[in-house]
Scaffold this active site. Sequence first.
Site: not given
Ligand SMILES: *Cc1c(COP(=O)(O)O)cnc(C)c1O
Length: 462
Positions: A112
């Site tokens: 993120k």
């Molecule tokens: C948020 C997250 C995901 C999922 O991603 P999306 O964009 O919501 O599909 C997968 N792995 C980790 C470690 C995350 O923080």
Amino acid sequence: MRYVSTRGQAPALSFEEVVLTGLANDGGLYVPESLPHFSAEALADMAGLSYAEIAFRVMQPFVNGEIDDDTFHGLVTDAYATFNHDAVLPLKQLDANHFLLEQFHGPTLAFKDVALQLLGRLLDHFLKKRNERAVIMGATSGDTGSAAIEGCRHCDNLDIFILHPHNRVSEVQRRQMTTVVANNVFNVAIEGNFDDAQAMVKQSFANQDFLNGSRLVAVNSINWARIMAQIVYYVAAGVALGAPHREVSFSVPSANFGNVFAGYMAHRMGLPVKQFIIATNANDILHRTLTANDFSKRELAATLAPSMDIVVSSNFERLLFDAYERDGDAVAALLERFQTEPTALADAPLAKLRAKFSSFSVDDATILEVIREAHHRTGEILDPHTATGYRAAERARADQSTPMVTLATAHPAKFAEAVVKAGFQGVPLPTHMDDLLDREERYSVLPATLEAVQQFVVDNRR
Ligand SMILES: *Cc1c(COP(=O)(O)O)cnc(C)c1O
């Protein structure tokens, strides 16, 4: 370039407006009216460039001249200079034709950061230009809160309030939020669960009167700029592995569908992609929809991959809009039905999705097995989210000759519980944060009432 809502009723917006707006006022999500296209030549030209340079080239058409090129170049360069690896998102080879794209070298050790380091800078740029201030409110059960805080801690025109359920997030995750000392960062531990915190944020967005005219900004993945920033690494990885001359496939640990949707955008913009594999944990709405046309809610399961624990995948709506030939009325009708009863997609859009997407669901026992197996075969300790992608890549792969890239969405040190359960001693935090457990924390504990939370925001925003 204008941005339109997936439900077809909200006004079209400029890039600046779409960055500052969350949900469209018809309940939909904003998407570009049309996509830029990269020719084979333009893609080939990106081979060997730095991540920041590829990022600038991929995103510049979306910005649409609303930020001058030099300024935008500077924002992008600053955003990715916060990563602790010269490649920003390095590709690591696992076997002859399977690669890991490590997305966890940013400030909070999860993917993120890629989007939120840029989004904070974009918001601050536009707010300064307008001479406005804004408040960010978000609820988090894990990764989003810390990434948003790290993305906004240096933003003069933003105050950020992140709610987390008191005593219900892991220590590493809590400390990544509460040890950030900045006068615009406010951590609130709610005496309730994640749903309580989420409900208070939703109600605050629905009625913003308590802010007396200031703007409330959303940083969850409904914000288009987050998707935009994620398109970049698909292009960068694809080009590194031979695009445009060779197709590439991706396996993506998925929850709200923001990550893999960005990959689909890269493909629509010209990147040759053979297959997208959607990896889910036991919360498998995406897998059920794709394989059994069962588009329905199920109760939330708490898994070893908690950042993928969701009931509804909010960004799936953006793909549905595409699959339904951009018919906003059809999307709105489908999603209204979905709120209250099990639904199914129409035949044509489902066939369209199945042509490019496959899926695979991985339960907790298998996550542990995969962590052990991947270590045995490659020496890598995967985090539990990445483990779902690794298994899905092997089981749902269409062909062996196309390079497969599994997205490593988090650093294993961040999810020690699963790593230890798999039989390892744990993984040390990277050196730049090895004192995390000794740093001083700052947060406020509040009762789970809307009044208490909103009063706290009003009293503390600058
Ligand atoms: C948020 C997250 C995901 C999922 O991603 P999306 O964009 O919501 O599909 C997968 N792995 C980790 C470690 C995350 O923080």
